[in-house]
Design a protein around this motif. Structure first.
Motif, PDB file in Angstrom:
ATOM      1  N   SER A 100       0.810  -1.222   0.000  1.00  0.00           N
ATOM      2  CA  SER A 100       0.000   0.000   0.000  1.00  0.00           C
ATOM      3  C   SER A 100       0.842   1.271   0.000  1.00  0.00           C
ATOM      4  O   SER A 100       0.290   2.377   0.113  1.00  0.00           O
ATOM      5  N   LEU A 101       2.165   1.135  -0.148  1.00  0.00           N
ATOM      6  CA  LEU A 101       3.041   2.310  -0.142  1.00  0.00           C
ATOM      7  C   LEU A 101       2.932   3.006  -1.492  1.00  0.00           C
ATOM      8  O   LEU A 101       3.445   2.529  -2.506  1.00  0.00           O
ATOM      9  N   VAL A 102       2.262   4.149  -1.502  1.00  0.00           N
ATOM     10  CA  VAL A 102       2.010   4.895  -2.736  1.00  0.00           C
ATOM     11  C   VAL A 102       3.188   5.812  -3.024  1.00  0.00           C
ATOM     12  O   VAL A 102       3.711   6.477  -2.128  1.00  0.00           O
ATOM     13  N   THR A 103       3.608   5.861  -4.295  1.00  0.00           N
ATOM     14  CA  THR A 103       4.757   6.684  -4.683  1.00  0.00           C
ATOM     15  C   THR A 103       4.344   8.016  -5.298  1.00  0.00           C
ATOM     16  O   THR A 103       5.171   8.918  -5.416  1.00  0.00           O
ATOM     17  N   ARG A 104       3.090   8.146  -5.711  1.00  0.00           N
ATOM     18  CA  ARG A 104       2.582   9.418  -6.245  1.00  0.00           C
ATOM     19  C   ARG A 104       1.176   9.630  -5.710  1.00  0.00           C
ATOM     20  O   ARG A 104       0.393   8.683  -5.599  1.00  0.00           O
ATOM     21  N   ALA A 105       0.851  10.885  -5.406  1.00  0.00           N
ATOM     22  CA  ALA A 105      -0.483  11.219  -4.926  1.00  0.00           C
ATOM     23  C   ALA A 105      -0.775  12.677  -5.262  1.00  0.00           C
ATOM     24  O   ALA A 105       0.130  13.452  -5.592  1.00  0.00           O
ATOM     25  N   VAL A 106      -2.047  13.037  -5.192  1.00  0.00           N
ATOM     26  CA  VAL A 106      -2.446  14.443  -5.282  1.00  0.00           C
ATOM     27  C   VAL A 106      -2.221  15.007  -3.889  1.00  0.00           C
ATOM     28  O   VAL A 106      -3.037  14.849  -2.992  1.00  0.00           O
ATOM     29  N   GLN A 107      -1.083  15.675  -3.708  1.00  0.00           N
ATOM     30  CA  GLN A 107      -0.591  15.958  -2.359  1.00  0.00           C
ATOM     31  C   GLN A 107      -0.063  17.388  -2.205  1.00  0.00           C
ATOM     32  O   GLN A 107       0.647  17.694  -1.263  1.00  0.00           O
ATOM     33  N   GLY A 108      -0.391  18.251  -3.156  1.00  0.00           N
ATOM     34  CA  GLY A 108       0.028  19.641  -3.060  1.00  0.00           C
ATOM     35  C   GLY A 108       1.156  20.027  -3.981  1.00  0.00           C
ATOM     36  O   GLY A 108       1.419  21.213  -4.175  1.00  0.00           O
ATOM     37  N   ALA A 109       1.835  19.034  -4.568  1.00  0.00           N
ATOM     38  CA  ALA A 109       2.910  19.318  -5.517  1.00  0.00           C
ATOM     39  C   ALA A 109       2.329  19.440  -6.925  1.00  0.00           C
ATOM     40  O   ALA A 109       1.216  18.987  -7.196  1.00  0.00           O
ATOM     41  N   ASP A 110       3.075  20.065  -7.803  1.00  0.00           N
ATOM     42  CA  ASP A 110       2.604  20.241  -9.181  1.00  0.00           C
ATOM     43  C   ASP A 110       2.943  19.007 -10.012  1.00  0.00           C
ATOM     44  O   ASP A 110       3.745  19.062 -10.953  1.00  0.00           O
ATOM     45  N   ALA A 111       2.343  17.862  -9.646  1.00  0.00           N
ATOM     46  CA  ALA A 111       2.607  16.599 -10.332  1.00  0.00           C
ATOM     47  C   ALA A 111       1.374  16.220 -11.153  1.00  0.00           C
ATOM     48  O   ALA A 111       0.308  15.958 -10.586  1.00  0.00           O
ATOM     49  N   PRO A 112       1.491  16.197 -12.479  1.00  0.00           N
ATOM     50  CA  PRO A 112       0.318  15.866 -13.300  1.00  0.00           C
ATOM     51  C   PRO A 112      -0.021  14.397 -13.229  1.00  0.00           C
ATOM     52  O   PRO A 112       0.842  13.555 -12.936  1.00  0.00           O
ATOM     53  N   PRO A 113      -1.257  14.041 -13.515  1.00  0.00           N
ATOM     54  CA  PRO A 113      -1.649  12.632 -13.530  1.00  0.00           C
ATOM     55  C   PRO A 113      -1.157  11.945 -14.793  1.00  0.00           C
ATOM     56  O   PRO A 113      -0.824  12.592 -15.793  1.00  0.00           O
ATOM     57  N   ALA A 114      -1.097  10.625 -14.743  1.00  0.00           N
ATOM     58  CA  ALA A 114      -0.935   9.842 -15.968  1.00  0.00           C
ATOM     59  C   ALA A 114      -2.252   9.894 -16.729  1.00  0.00           C
ATOM     60  O   ALA A 114      -3.327   9.771 -16.141  1.00  0.00           O
ATOM     61  N   ILE A 115      -2.168  10.079 -18.040  1.00  0.00           N
ATOM     62  CA  ILE A 115      -3.356  10.191 -18.886  1.00  0.00           C
ATOM     63  C   ILE A 115      -3.342   9.063 -19.908  1.00  0.00           C
ATOM     64  O   ILE A 115      -2.309   8.764 -20.512  1.00  0.00           O
ATOM     65  N   GLY A 116      -4.492   8.445 -20.106  1.00  0.00           N
ATOM     66  CA  GLY A 116      -4.636   7.422 -21.131  1.00  0.00           C
ATOM     67  C   GLY A 116      -5.979   7.562 -21.820  1.00  0.00           C
ATOM     68  O   GLY A 116      -6.908   8.184 -21.284  1.00  0.00           O
ATOM     69  N   THR A 117      -6.096   7.021 -23.019  1.00  0.00           N
ATOM     70  CA  THR A 117      -7.363   7.055 -23.754  1.00  0.00           C
ATOM     71  C   THR A 117      -7.685   5.664 -24.274  1.00  0.00           C
ATOM     72  O   THR A 117      -6.787   4.857 -24.531  1.00  0.00           O
ATOM     73  N   LEU A 118      -8.969   5.412 -24.421  1.00  0.00           N
ATOM     74  CA  LEU A 118      -9.437   4.107 -24.879  1.00  0.00           C
ATOM     75  C   LEU A 118     -10.759   4.288 -25.613  1.00  0.00           C
ATOM     76  O   LEU A 118     -11.653   4.989 -25.120  1.00  0.00           O
TER      77      LEU A 118
END
Length: 239
Positions: free
Chosen positions: A157-175
């Motif tokens: 359960s150790l998460v390496t990325r989160a919406v946590q206040g930093a300017d980190a964009p999400p991974a984006i995918g399309t289907l």
């Protein structure tokens, strides 16, 4: 032919915890799950922030515009979480996962941060559409762990990325999606404890969305449900 989403949300505190840090959203064209972290009440606040921003979104119809909208949602959520931490330093470390799926015509645009998941059930076969941002997933990618070993790893359960206040964009995918496809968005309270085969069997066996979601949560309970469990069962349809 216009595709729309029809969904059922089941949000369960689980068998161990007393507070629920998960939030979810389901509309005609947008579904999302957010799993807060950082402890009571900060985790709840973080997941509520991102879901509230999504709820205010008027879903655009173009794929490019939908992608830009989801990127903007995460950026705004990071700004608001950063402001919340500034207002109360005790909230430092608060954050949330986000898995959001936005339907733009016949294209599903996915935004992913963290380890909540989106699955696709098509013609009876289950496919995981998102990649977990976790320590153990990185080990699987490197060949150091098998997926089966990762499920039992004490740090799964150790998460390496989160919406946590930093300017980190999400991974984006399309289907490209079709009427008859079924989606499952879920927090790790389901996916960490219930095998994909059991998830697939349940999605195939229960046509009614609410009943299907309840059965998935029941499987998590049978596995001990030490975490909050949130599922969004979504059918892609034309009516």
């Amino acid at each position: 032919m216009t595709l729309i989403l029809r969904s059922a949300i089941i949000n369960d505190v689980g068998l161990v915890r007393t507070n629920n840090e998960d939030s979810a959203l389901a509309g005609d064209r947008l579904v999302a799950v957010a799993d807060g972290m950082g402890g009571l009440p900060a985790g709840e606040l973080a997941s509520e922030i991102v879901i509230r921003i999504l709820d205010e979104l008027t879903p655009p119809t173009g794929v490019t515009e939908a992608t830009d909208a989801l990127l903007a949602v995460v950026s705004t959520a990071n700004q608001r979480i950063r402001a919340a931490i500034t207002a109360d330093p005790a909230r430092d470390g608060m954050g949330t996962t986000l898995t959001a799926a936005l339907l733009a015509g016949e294209t599903l645009v996915l935004a992913q941060v963290g380890d909540s998941r989106c699955y696709l059930l098509r013609d009876g076969e289950l496919t995981q559409l998102t990649r977990d941002d976790t320590f153990v997933q990185a080990l699987v990618d490197q060949g150091a762990l098998t997926p089966a070993q990762a499920r039992q790893h004490p740090q799964r359960s150790l998460v390496t990325r989160a919406v946590q206040g930093a300017d980190a964009p999400p991974a984006i995918g399309t289907l490209t999606v079709y009427a008859g496809d079924r989606l499952l968005l879920c927090s790790d309270g389901l996916s960490d404890y219930v095998a994909d085969g059991a998830i697939a069997g349940t999605l195939n066996s229960y046509a009614e969305r609410q009943h299907c979601g309840e059965q998935l949560v029941k499987l998590a309970h049978q596995a001990g449900a030490p975490d909050n469990v949130t599922v969004v069962v979504t059918d892609i349809t034309t009516d």
